[in-house]
Design a protein around this motif. Structure first.
Motif, short mmCIF file in Angstrom:
data_model
loop_
_atom_site.label_atom_id
_atom_site.label_comp_id
_atom_site.label_asym_id
_atom_site.label_seq_id
_atom_site.Cartn_x
_atom_site.Cartn_y
_atom_site.Cartn_z
N UNK A 46 -3.92 -4.36 3.22
CA UNK A 46 -4.90 -4.27 2.15
C UNK A 46 -4.47 -3.31 1.06
N UNK A 47 -3.91 -2.18 1.45
CA UNK A 47 -3.62 -1.12 0.49
C UNK A 47 -2.39 -1.39 -0.35
N UNK A 48 -1.46 -2.20 0.14
CA UNK A 48 -0.21 -2.42 -0.59
C UNK A 48 -0.20 -3.70 -1.40
N UNK A 49 -1.33 -4.37 -1.53
CA UNK A 49 -1.37 -5.59 -2.34
C UNK A 49 -1.12 -5.25 -3.81
N UNK A 50 -0.41 -6.13 -4.52
CA UNK A 50 -0.17 -5.95 -5.95
C UNK A 50 -1.41 -6.38 -6.72
N UNK A 51 -2.42 -5.53 -6.66
CA UNK A 51 -3.71 -5.88 -7.25
C UNK A 51 -4.36 -4.61 -7.77
N UNK A 52 -4.96 -4.71 -8.95
CA UNK A 52 -5.64 -3.57 -9.54
C UNK A 52 -6.75 -3.06 -8.64
N UNK A 53 -7.37 -3.94 -7.87
CA UNK A 53 -8.52 -3.59 -7.05
C UNK A 53 -8.17 -3.38 -5.58
N UNK A 65 -7.29 -0.75 -3.67
CA UNK A 65 -7.99 0.34 -3.01
C UNK A 65 -9.48 0.10 -2.91
N UNK A 66 -10.07 -0.40 -3.98
CA UNK A 66 -11.50 -0.70 -4.00
C UNK A 66 -11.84 -1.77 -2.97
N UNK A 67 -11.01 -2.81 -2.89
CA UNK A 67 -11.26 -3.89 -1.95
C UNK A 67 -11.09 -3.42 -0.51
N UNK A 68 -10.09 -2.57 -0.26
CA UNK A 68 -9.89 -2.04 1.09
C UNK A 68 -11.12 -1.24 1.53
N UNK A 69 -11.61 -0.38 0.66
CA UNK A 69 -12.78 0.42 1.02
C UNK A 69 -14.00 -0.46 1.22
N UNK A 115 -7.60 -0.29 -18.30
CA UNK A 115 -7.86 -1.48 -17.51
C UNK A 115 -9.37 -1.70 -17.38
N UNK A 116 -9.80 -2.95 -17.15
CA UNK A 116 -11.23 -3.21 -16.95
C UNK A 116 -11.77 -2.42 -15.76
N UNK A 131 -5.30 -9.46 -12.36
CA UNK A 131 -4.53 -9.33 -13.59
C UNK A 131 -3.04 -9.48 -13.35
N UNK A 132 -2.62 -9.50 -12.07
CA UNK A 132 -1.19 -9.51 -11.78
C UNK A 132 -0.81 -10.77 -11.02
#
Length: 659
Positions: free
Chosen positions: A507-514, A516-520, A573-574, A658-659
């Motif tokens: 979850x934490x190493x995904x190339x995604x702006x969110x 950390x937010x998604x993991x939590x 970023x948004x 976004x990525x």
């Protein structure tokens, strides 16, 4: 409802001009067109009805938006061909909302109306109407018990404001173990007691069933309807008509309910707004949270945005003063949370650094063992479904790829044959292209393999799985191992004795702006099902110094959301800025951006590779220039459509990824 002789037609005596939204999803046709209402259709051609009109030589569907005495068109007007149904399914409030959503997302009104109103079901329209329910008496306001909200300092005040007919706007951080559906039912009941209606949107069918049961218990049967795309055409249209006809004051549902017509709307609410299921995959790709907040502005209603975690978008509502925070005191939080620890606090890791790579470190294994000895269930959350969803060469660790499409190979079971996850081709004779090795090893372990491993580690203990193939709603309270993927966690009777959050790196190493937010968000959803300390324990297999882990340890989603928003504001970023994604063939993207009259302070980023050989460009502007950006992109798309440009371009405003 059709005219038999076209030559005998004459316009209606009063308001003979009908303004129609033609159901043609072309950007340059995104405006109402004027038609004459024939006299024989005068009584049934009312605003909100479905109609048939001639457009560009074809008979097409349309929506009658309004009627007028005259038209600004100087040429000859065509007549309405047909009123499909006299049922005014499009309410004025939803029509205004649809226009606002189309403008916000650089889309067309016709596309939004397809999302807002379900397809017609003629047999359902002809069914006998139920009698109007008796309105809730004013004294029923006393029946709304605020006790469930007393753990939150401003919770009772929220209910009082709703009961008094005011429009409070709140962002709610739920405590662990909270019956969120019951709290939402309280807020809806208070709104109904104040003589107004409510719309509540949840991510999925399990949440909808839970909320449905809670509302039935508080309001009684027949006082609300559920609206979901999974209901089927007839049931969905029946529920929609009940709301449109004013037979029920409350509509709940998945994102299909975000446009639900409700009389005297007093409250819109959304649970777990960070779930990606709230994002509509069809053009113009609106997000349920933003649609509901737009309704708040148009209808002057109250708003409730709740979840165990908090998104940066919700934090922005608080920091701008648009909404107020509903949270519990820290003493209450400490009394309600389970004992949470990261594996970085495991003393055994200090003595054996190699144990840090184990999937079930000693701290997690001990927590599971103690819960099982106490005859309590254990929840194990694994980010990936399947058996071994990713494998690699056992000799050189090179990821195993399909020889045909280069997709990742996966192993479906212990005795299964490797197969491609993209094209499903079997790779029975796989040989590593780097070293020639034929032995394979696990690179990522899925939920089914985890269940198999835990079954061997705890013999005699029942092992249940909950995921895409079968999602469990509840499990009994006895000793058991429940292995789930995120979002499929069942509720345990009395709560879980231990919750293990494995493979956090996925979850934490995904190339995604969110990321950390998604993991939590996923961790708190699982941890909230544990018993309070000391009988409830949560172990997250992650470094305790990471910000999302720290937020989980303290159960402080507000701190993490504030930190996340500050970082996005610094980086541009948004939701700190408004960003649009333009995806398509390189020439088409360049053509659209060249035609767009972007705001002077717009910043164009990219290009970056997208899927299927396309590329993506990002356009960033300050939030104050959001409307100008959407209008510029929509106008440019309209110009391309008018000249029949061959290559399509997809426009998305504030996309989730976004990525």
């Amino acid at each position: 409802m059709t005219a038999t002789r076209r030559s005998d037609r004459r316009p209606a005596d009063g308001s003979p001009v009908a303004r129609v939204c033609v159901d043609v999803g072309l950007a340059h046709l995104d405006r109402p067109f004027d038609y004459l209402v024939p006299a024989e259709l005068d009584d049934v051609a009312v605003p909100g009805t479905r109609v048939k009109v001639r457009f560009a030589g074809q008979l097409v569907d349309g929506w009658l938006l309004s009627r007028a005495d005259d038209s600004g068109h100087t040429g000859r007007l065509a007549y309405l061909e047909k009123v499909v149904s006299p049922e005014p399914v499009l309410s004025p409030e939803v029509a205004r909302l649809a226009r606002a959503v189309a403008d916000r997302y650089a889309g067309s009104l016709a596309d939004v109306l397809r999302l807002a109103v379900p397809p017609r079901h003629a047999r359902v329209e002809k069914e006998p109407r139920d009698e109007q329910p008796t309105p809730v008496a004013a004294e029923a306001a006393e029946a709304v018990d605020p006790r469930g909200w007393r753990d939150y300092s401003t919770g009772p005040a929220l209910l009082r404001a709703l009961t008094d007919g005011r429009a409070p706007r709140a962002v709610w951080s739920a405590l662990p173990g909270e019956d969120w559906a019951a709290r939402y039912a309280d807020a809806v009941a208070a709104t109904v007691a104040g003589g107004r209606g409510a719309v509540v949107v949840v991510p999925d069918a399990r949440d909808l069933d839970r909320l449905d049961a809670a509302l039935t218990g508080v309001l009684g049967p027949g006082r609300h309807v559920s609206l979901s795309a999974a209901l089927g055409p007839a049931r969905r249209y029946r529920a929609f008509l009940a709301a449109r006809r004013g037979q029920v004051p409350v509509v709940i549902g998945t994102r299909a309910a975000m446009f639900a017509p409700v009389d005297r709307l007093g409250l819109v609410a959304i649970w777990d707004d960070g779930d990606d299921l709230h994002s509509e995959p069809r053009s113009p790709y609106p997000h349920a949270r933003d649609v509901l907040l737009t309704r708040v502005q148009l209808a002057e209603a109250g708003a409730l945005v709740g979840g165990y975690a908090r998104t940066a978008e919700a934090q922005l509502l608080l920091e701008t003063g648009w909404a107020r925070e509903v949270v519990a005191e820290r003493a209450t939080v400490r009394a309600r949370i389970p004992a949470i620890a990261p594996t970085g606090d495991d003393p055994q890791l200090a003595r054996d650094p190699g144990a840090a790579t184990a999937r079930l470190p000693s701290l997690a294994w001990t927590a599971a063992r103690d819960a099982i000895r106490a005859d309590l269930p254990v929840l194990v959350q694994v980010p990936r479904r399947g058996y071994l969803p990713s494998i690699s060469c056992a000799e050189c660790r090179t990821p195993a790829r399909c020889a045909h499409c280069a997709g990742p190979l996966a192993l479906p079971s212990a005795g299964g044959t490797p197969a491609c996850r993209w094209c499903a081709r079997v790779a029975a004779a796989y040989a590593c292209p780097e070293c020639g090795g034929r032995r394979l090893r696990a690179a990522v372990t899925g939920a089914r393999r985890t269940a198999e491993e835990l079954g061997r580690a705890f013999p005699g203990v029942p092992v249940r799985t909950s995921g895409r193939e079968e999602v469990l709603t509840e499990v009994p309270g006895g000793a058991a191992l429940v292995v789930t993927t995120p979002g499929a966690e069942p509720v345990a009777e009395g709560g879980y004795g231990a919750v293990l959050l494995l493979d956090s790196w996925a979850l934490l190493t995904r190339a995604d702006l969110r990321a950390g937010e998604e993991a939590l968000r996923r961790w708190t959803a699982a941890a909230a099902l544990a018993r309070p300390a000391p009988t409830g324990r949560v172990v997250v297999v992650a470094d305790g110094a990471l910000a999302p882990v720290q937020a989980l340890l303290r159960w402080d989603a507000a701190w993490f959301a504030g930190r996340e928003l500050a970082e996005r504001r610094e980086l541009g970023f948004p939701p700190a800025v408004r960003m649009a994604s333009v995806t398509g063939a390189a020439e088409a993207v360049a053509d659209l951006l060249a035609a767009a009259r972007l705001p002077a302070d717009a910043e164009v980023l990219g290009p970056v590779p997208a899927d299927e050989g396309r590329e993506r460009m990002l356009v960033r502007v300050p939030r104050a220039r959001a409307a100008a950006l959407a209008e510029a992109l929509h106008s440019a798309a309209g110009a391309r459509a008018a000249r029949k440009a061959a290559d399509p371009v997809r426009l998305q405003v504030d996309p989730l990824s976004l990525f």
